[in-house]
Design a protein around this motif. Sequence first.
Motif, PDB file in Angstrom:
ATOM      1  N   SER A 115       0.826  -1.214   0.000  1.00 39.65           N
ATOM      2  CA  SER A 115       0.000   0.000   0.000  1.00 39.65           C
ATOM      3  C   SER A 115       0.859   1.262   0.000  1.00 39.65           C
ATOM      4  O   SER A 115       0.337   2.378  -0.066  1.00 39.65           O
ATOM      5  N   GLY A 116       2.188   1.076   0.119  1.00 38.00           N
ATOM      6  CA  GLY A 116       3.106   2.211   0.109  1.00 38.00           C
ATOM      7  C   GLY A 116       3.672   2.580   1.455  1.00 38.00           C
ATOM      8  O   GLY A 116       4.480   3.513   1.557  1.00 38.00           O
ATOM      9  N   PHE A 117       3.268   1.853   2.511  1.00 36.91           N
ATOM     10  CA  PHE A 117       3.772   2.177   3.842  1.00 36.91           C
ATOM     11  C   PHE A 117       5.052   1.389   4.125  1.00 36.91           C
ATOM     12  O   PHE A 117       5.059   0.155   4.051  1.00 36.91           O
ATOM     13  N   PRO A 118       6.167   2.063   4.464  1.00 31.40           N
ATOM     14  CA  PRO A 118       7.452   1.381   4.689  1.00 31.40           C
ATOM     15  C   PRO A 118       7.392   0.410   5.869  1.00 31.40           C
ATOM     16  O   PRO A 118       7.121   0.819   7.004  1.00 31.40           O
ATOM     17  N   THR A 119       7.638  -0.856   5.602  1.00 32.92           N
ATOM     18  CA  THR A 119       7.577  -1.886   6.632  1.00 32.92           C
ATOM     19  C   THR A 119       8.730  -2.867   6.463  1.00 32.92           C
ATOM     20  O   THR A 119       9.039  -3.272   5.338  1.00 32.92           O
ATOM     21  N   ILE A 120       9.357  -3.235   7.581  1.00 34.89           N
ATOM     22  CA  ILE A 120      10.459  -4.205   7.580  1.00 34.89           C
ATOM     23  C   ILE A 120      10.089  -5.350   8.532  1.00 34.89           C
ATOM     24  O   ILE A 120       9.591  -5.122   9.629  1.00 34.89           O
ATOM     25  N   GLY A 121      10.345  -6.589   8.112  1.00 33.66           N
ATOM     26  CA  GLY A 121      10.024  -7.750   8.930  1.00 33.66           C
ATOM     27  C   GLY A 121      11.253  -8.382   9.560  1.00 33.66           C
ATOM     28  O   GLY A 121      12.299  -8.504   8.917  1.00 33.66           O
ATOM     29  N   ILE A 122      11.128  -8.763  10.830  1.00 33.30           N
ATOM     30  CA  ILE A 122      12.174  -9.489  11.559  1.00 33.30           C
ATOM     31  C   ILE A 122      11.617 -10.865  11.915  1.00 33.30           C
ATOM     32  O   ILE A 122      10.541 -10.962  12.499  1.00 33.30           O
ATOM     33  N   PRO A 123      12.325 -11.961  11.583  1.00 36.67           N
ATOM     34  CA  PRO A 123      11.800 -13.309  11.824  1.00 36.67           C
ATOM     35  C   PRO A 123      11.860 -13.714  13.294  1.00 36.67           C
ATOM     36  O   PRO A 123      12.920 -14.043  13.824  1.00 36.67           O
ATOM     37  N   GLY A 124      10.717 -13.687  13.956  1.00 34.94           N
ATOM     38  CA  GLY A 124      10.640 -14.096  15.356  1.00 34.94           C
ATOM     39  C   GLY A 124       9.679 -15.255  15.510  1.00 34.94           C
ATOM     40  O   GLY A 124       8.467 -15.059  15.579  1.00 34.94           O
ATOM     41  N   THR A 125      10.191 -16.479  15.514  1.00 33.27           N
ATOM     42  CA  THR A 125       9.379 -17.677  15.681  1.00 33.27           C
ATOM     43  C   THR A 125      10.285 -18.838  16.062  1.00 33.27           C
ATOM     44  O   THR A 125      11.371 -18.984  15.498  1.00 33.27           O
ATOM     45  N   ILE A 126       9.855 -19.662  17.013  1.00 33.54           N
ATOM     46  CA  ILE A 126      10.687 -20.791  17.428  1.00 33.54           C
ATOM     47  C   ILE A 126      10.741 -21.869  16.355  1.00 33.54           C
ATOM     48  O   ILE A 126      11.626 -22.725  16.370  1.00 33.54           O
TER      49      ILE A 126
END
Length: 319
Positions: A115-126
Motif C-alpha cells: 500500500s506504500g507504507f514502509p515496513t520491515i520484517g524481523i523473523p521471530g518464531t521458534i
Amino acid sequence: MKKIGVLTSGGDSPGMNAAIRSVVRTAIFKNLKVVGIKRGYQGLLEGDMNDMNLSSVGDIIHRGGTILGSARSKEFMTERGFQKALDVLKIFGVDGLVVIGGDGSFRGAEKLSQSGFPTIGIPGTIDNDLGYTDYTIGFDTAVNTVVNAIGNLRDTSSSHGRANIVEVMGRHCGDIALYSGLAGGAESIIIPEIDFNMDEICKKLISGRNRGKLHSIIIVAEGVGKPYEIADEINKRTDIETRVTIMGHLQRGGTPTAQDRVLASRLGARSVELLLEGKKGRVVGIKQNVIVDLDIDEALKIDKEIDKGMYELTKILSI
C-alpha cells in the motif's frame, strides 16, 4: 523518516524483547522517535501504542516473551480493518514500521508495504520455518529447552527401563526435532519432511535393549502428530513400556540463549537502517552468519528445506 513503530505479532518467541530493545535503541541513536505498538496488529487497529525511550527497554534483553504483547487479528485482514490500520498510523505520525513475527505476521507487513507504507520484517518464531534465513529468533532457545528436557527424561527412563516419545513444536517444519534430537542423543527422530519406518524404529529399540540399554528417546515433530498412536505401536511390537511427553508451550518460554540475543540485536539494528535507507517491503535474516535482507514477497516464496545430511548423521550416531 522521523518516527517509527515496532510491534510483535503471532506466537511469542524468546529473543523478541532483545529485538525490540535493538530497534528502539538503534532508532534513538539515529535521532528517530519510536512508538511501541501493543498486542500486534490488533493493538495497531485500536491505537494502543506508547512512546518508547531508553528506559522503556532497559533490563529486558534477558527476558522471554514480549513486553509489547502479541495477538492475532482477523479484523486487520479485512479491507476495512486494513484501511483503519493505515489511518491509525497516519494519525499517530508513524512513518515506518518494524514487524517481529513469523510468516503470518510477514503477510500483514507485506500488505502494508504494497500500500506504500514502509515496513520491515524481523523473523521471530521458534519454528525456524522461514526458508530465506538460516535461523529465526527463538529457535535456538527452544532447542535448548528440549535438550534439557531430554536429559531429565533420560534420568527417569533409565530407572524404569522405558522408552520416551517427546513431541516438540515446529508446525510443519522438523528443525526443532532434528536439532534437539541430534544434540540430545535421541535414538529416532520423526519429522514431517521425511517418511519414517516403524519397523526400523522398533528394531533399533530391541537392539538397544538386547545390549543392556536402559532407556530410549524418540523425538516426534508436531507436524507428524499421533505420538500416542506411535507409542502404542511400539508397545505392541517390542513390549517396551513407552511414555509420551508433549513439550507444548514450554518451548516458547524461558530466558533466550546468547545466540538468540545476538541474532535479535543484529536483526533489530539492521531493520532500522533499512527504513532510514528508504527501503520498504523487506525482511532481514541471516545466511552463513551474514545479515541479509530481501523483498518480503520473495522471502515468503522460498520453501524451507530440511538438512538431509544432518538427518542422516542422526541415524549414524544412534546405531
